[in-house]
Design a protein around this motif. Structure first.
Motif, short mmCIF file in Angstrom:
data_model
loop_
_atom_site.label_atom_id
_atom_site.label_comp_id
_atom_site.label_asym_id
_atom_site.label_seq_id
_atom_site.Cartn_x
_atom_site.Cartn_y
_atom_site.Cartn_z
N GLN A 120 50.27 -6.93 55.77
CA GLN A 120 49.24 -7.14 56.80
C GLN A 120 48.07 -7.98 56.28
O GLN A 120 47.62 -8.90 56.96
N ILE A 121 47.58 -7.66 55.09
CA ILE A 121 46.42 -8.40 54.60
C ILE A 121 46.80 -9.83 54.21
O ILE A 121 46.00 -10.76 54.36
N ASN A 122 48.03 -10.02 53.74
CA ASN A 122 48.47 -11.38 53.41
C ASN A 122 48.75 -12.20 54.66
O ASN A 122 48.51 -13.41 54.68
N LEU A 123 49.24 -11.55 55.70
CA LEU A 123 49.41 -12.22 56.99
C LEU A 123 48.06 -12.62 57.56
O LEU A 123 47.88 -13.71 58.10
N SER A 124 47.10 -11.71 57.45
CA SER A 124 45.74 -11.99 57.94
C SER A 124 45.15 -13.19 57.22
O SER A 124 44.51 -14.05 57.84
N GLN A 125 45.38 -13.27 55.92
CA GLN A 125 44.90 -14.40 55.13
C GLN A 125 45.49 -15.72 55.66
O GLN A 125 44.77 -16.71 55.84
N ALA A 126 46.78 -15.71 55.93
CA ALA A 126 47.46 -16.92 56.42
C ALA A 126 47.02 -17.28 57.83
O ALA A 126 46.73 -18.44 58.14
N ASN A 127 46.96 -16.28 58.71
CA ASN A 127 46.57 -16.53 60.10
C ASN A 127 45.15 -17.09 60.18
O ASN A 127 44.88 -18.01 60.95
N SER A 128 44.26 -16.51 59.39
CA SER A 128 42.87 -16.96 59.42
C SER A 128 42.75 -18.40 58.93
O SER A 128 41.97 -19.19 59.48
N TYR A 129 43.52 -18.74 57.92
CA TYR A 129 43.46 -20.10 57.38
C TYR A 129 43.89 -21.13 58.42
O TYR A 129 43.22 -22.14 58.63
N VAL A 130 44.99 -20.86 59.10
CA VAL A 130 45.48 -21.80 60.12
C VAL A 130 44.50 -21.87 61.29
O VAL A 130 44.25 -22.95 61.84
N THR A 131 43.93 -20.74 61.66
CA THR A 131 42.93 -20.72 62.73
C THR A 131 41.76 -21.63 62.38
O THR A 131 41.26 -22.38 63.22
N CYS A 132 41.33 -21.59 61.12
CA CYS A 132 40.21 -22.44 60.68
C CYS A 132 40.59 -23.92 60.70
O CYS A 132 39.79 -24.77 61.12
N LEU A 133 41.80 -24.24 60.27
CA LEU A 133 42.24 -25.63 60.28
C LEU A 133 42.24 -26.19 61.70
O LEU A 133 41.78 -27.31 61.96
N LEU A 134 42.74 -25.41 62.64
CA LEU A 134 42.82 -25.87 64.03
C LEU A 134 41.46 -25.88 64.72
O LEU A 134 41.24 -26.67 65.64
N ALA A 135 40.55 -25.03 64.27
CA ALA A 135 39.21 -25.03 64.86
C ALA A 135 38.46 -26.29 64.48
O ALA A 135 37.78 -26.90 65.31
N GLN A 136 38.59 -26.72 63.23
CA GLN A 136 37.86 -27.90 62.80
C GLN A 136 38.51 -29.19 63.33
O GLN A 136 37.86 -30.22 63.44
N ASN A 137 39.79 -29.10 63.70
CA ASN A 137 40.48 -30.24 64.30
C ASN A 137 41.64 -29.74 65.16
O ASN A 137 42.76 -29.58 64.67
N PRO A 138 41.39 -29.49 66.46
CA PRO A 138 42.44 -28.96 67.35
C PRO A 138 43.65 -29.87 67.49
O PRO A 138 44.70 -29.43 67.95
#
Length: 598
Positions: A69-87
């Motif tokens: 769960q915590i490793n999935l959260s780490q991955a999900n958050s990272y991709v969310t940040c990438l797409l937020a800065q450039n959708p």
């Protein structure tokens, strides 16, 4: 001495180097896949709990689940940040597809384990969760047992999880991509500009009414042009969800969000009853503010407009120092944490085009960090947004040393921490000034929060509830969505709002979330709950910070009703609790009216 030169651009390379081309991130995903495979293998050989001596084996599985769960959260958050800065980052979209696939795959063994504990005899279950190994997970395990009651067969749930990747998760991803690609062409002070939706929304608090009004109507035209496409996305997300509910035997669309928020329906009903009961003072506030603009009723494009004489532009550096100063008055741990966030480049605040429109905080539990995303607009509303998201980050920080699965707290409590941070900043600013006009300006900003939570959020709740009922009968047209939105606004604002956006259903991203429906009432809950906490902090001073941290740490291991009873001694299923909070907001209205009169 205040520090200078805070960066407005976050650093993601400290998490995974080289962005969407990160070899480190791909290795992380591969390791995750391996961990899911090991969990699947272990569960194949563990079909049921036979006796109390298997508590150690159950604990081992729980630890594996928590690690995933915590490793999935780490991955999900990272991709969310990438797409937020450039959708439009196509490579990041591909990474999102990979993480969705891993999430979906993990759902199957998790649900399998939930079935195992559901099929355990009642007496054995009561005995085994009291063992030393499992007692600290008692609440979560009981919750999983209840969730398993509404699951389909293992094969059907696996199929649903697989379909979600290219089903409503994909629709949600499409929505954010489309919203991020929209450009609004405006003339500001004679200069033609092309702005993102987020930048245009920031203009709602611009001091010039013509600019606010023009931005409002330009966006309405854009929503009208695109309403057919957005209505299809919304209908498909809701349709997929309702189909899954139907097969699971769920009639009440509120059941899932109530379970996810660990709330009883009677608690939610008590809160809305009190909110509806106390709307008259806030209608009075809206009418008085409308008069200041020469209107009989509040025009929607004037709601966020600043009133009184105040410093209109707040530079980012000033905002950071202002937040740090007032966080320090609450407690050293909050101040030190916020300072770390700014110094460690955890904040993305730069005002530039091609960013996502939605402010958020992403937690990275593996590395014990957070990232805050927003578009800073040099106004008080931006300062409050920054404080709000830092509150989310502080909640993540408070859970840093909480064991495994007990870190997962509900959204309703998450909004409490963020709203609490807003209260600190806004109330401190009000108390700091003796100037009537400055106080009026700040008090107005505070009352906007009350109106947003008691009226705007209520309208979102009403719209979503009515929309889902109609969606059960079939596709809901764009014109009908507009009608439902307008009806919800009229009811929630009791007719005190004019020229409201009947297309709010288009540009409110919460309706398009695929995690769970009804991400709205949590804000009102958090707002009123934070008022109770804030009142206690005023009584106890800095000593309260320790109690506050203990409450946040408990937020992942008990129901919301039990949490509030334990830390505040209050029964939130009763209207009395909610009245205490809303009456504090009514006093703000009275102070506002008195200041206007003077």
């Amino acid at each position: 001495m205040n520090k200078t030169g805070y960066t407005e651009v976050w650093n993601l390379d400290k998490l995974f180097s080289f962005g969407h081309n990160s070899r480190q991130f791909h290795d992380h995903i591969q390791q995750l896949e391996g961990k899911v495979s090991k969990l699947e293998e272990k569960l194949k050989a563990f079909n049921k709990i036979s006796n109390i001596n298997e508590s150690s084996k159950v604990e081992s599985i729980i630890q594996q689940i928590a690690d995933i769960q915590i490793n999935l959260s780490q991955a999900n958050s990272y991709v969310t940040c990438l797409l937020a800065q450039n959708p439009k980052d196509q490579n990041a979209m591909n990474l999102r597809a990979v993480t969705f696939s891993t999430n979906a795959r993990f759902e199957s063994p998790l649900k399998r384990f939930q079935r195992i504990i559901l099929n355990t005899s009642h007496q054995l279950w009561e005995d085994i969760i009291e063992t030393d190994e499992l007692n600290r997970y008692k609440f979560i395990l009981d919750e999983w047992r209840k969730k398993a009651e509404i699951l389909l067969s293992e094969e059907e749930e696996r199929l649903v999880s697989d379909l979600m990747v290219d089903g409503y998760h994909a629709w949600g991803q499409l929505y954010h991509s489309l919203l991020g690609s929209i450009k609004v062409k405006l003339k500001i002070n004679g200069e033609s500009k092309e702005l993102s939706v987020g930048q245009t929304i920031n203009l709602r608090s611009h001091p010039n009414e013509d600019i606010r009004k023009t931005a409002h109507y330009e966006m309405e035209e854009i929503w009208k042009e695109n309403e057919e496409l957005f209505s299809q996305i919304l209908n498909h997300i809701a349709g997929f969800r309702l189909e899954v509910y139907k097969h699971r035997g769920i009639d009440n669309v509120l059941r899932e969000p109530l379970i996810e928020n660990r709330l009883k329906e009677e608690t939610l009903n008590a809160m809305w009853v009190v909110v509806s009961k106390y709307k008259k003072p806030f209608i009075h506030y809206l009418n008085e503010k409308a008069k200041m603009n020469g209107d009989k009723k509040m025009q929607s494009y004037n709601f966020w407009a600043p009133i009184g004489k105040s410093k209109q532009k707040i530079e980012y550096e000033d905002a950071v120092n202002f937040i740090l100063e007032h966080f320090s008055h609450f407690g050293s741990e909050l101040e030190n944490f916020a300072r770390q966030a700014f110094d460690s480049e955890w904040i993305e605040a730069e005002d530039r085009p091609n960013k996502s429109t939605v402010a958020f905080c992403a937690g990275f539990p593996v590395s014990g960090e957070s990232r805050v995303f927003m578009t800073y607009g040099k106004r008080m509303t931006s300062v409050l947004t920054l404080a709000h998201e830092l509150g989310h980050a502080f909640h993540n920080y408070s859970m840093k040393h909480v064991n495994g699965i007990n870190r997962q707290y509900p959204l309703s409590i998450a909004e409490t921490a963020s709203t609490f941070s807003e209260q600190i900043i806004l109330d401190a600013a009000i108390e700091k000034t003796d100037a009537t006009e400055e106080k009026l300006f700040l008090l107005d900003e505070k009352l906007k929060r009350s109106v947003m939570n008691f009226m705007n959020i209520h309208s979102r709740f009403l719209f979503e509830k009515n929309f889902y009922e109609e969606r059960k009968q079939g596709f809901v047209s764009p014109s009908r969505l507009n009608e439902l939105m307008q009806d919800a606004i009229d009811e929630a604002y009791v007719g005190s709002f004019e020229n409201a956006s009947s297309h709010s259903w288009v540009w409110t991203p919460h309706y398009y979330l695929t995690r769970s429906p009804f991400y709205n009432f949590q804000y009102t809950f958090g707002y009123l709950f934070s008022l109770s906490l804030y009142a206690k902090s005023k009584e106890k001073g800095k000593a309260f910070e320790r109690e506050y941290l203990e409450l946040l740490r408990d937020s992942g291991s008990m129901s919301t009703e039990v949490l509030v009873l334990k830390h505040l001694g209050e029964d939130i299923t009763c209207e009395d609790f909610w009245e205490k909070g809303i009456k504090l907001c009514v006093k703000d209205v009275e102070q506002f009216i008195n200041l206007i009169s003077s």
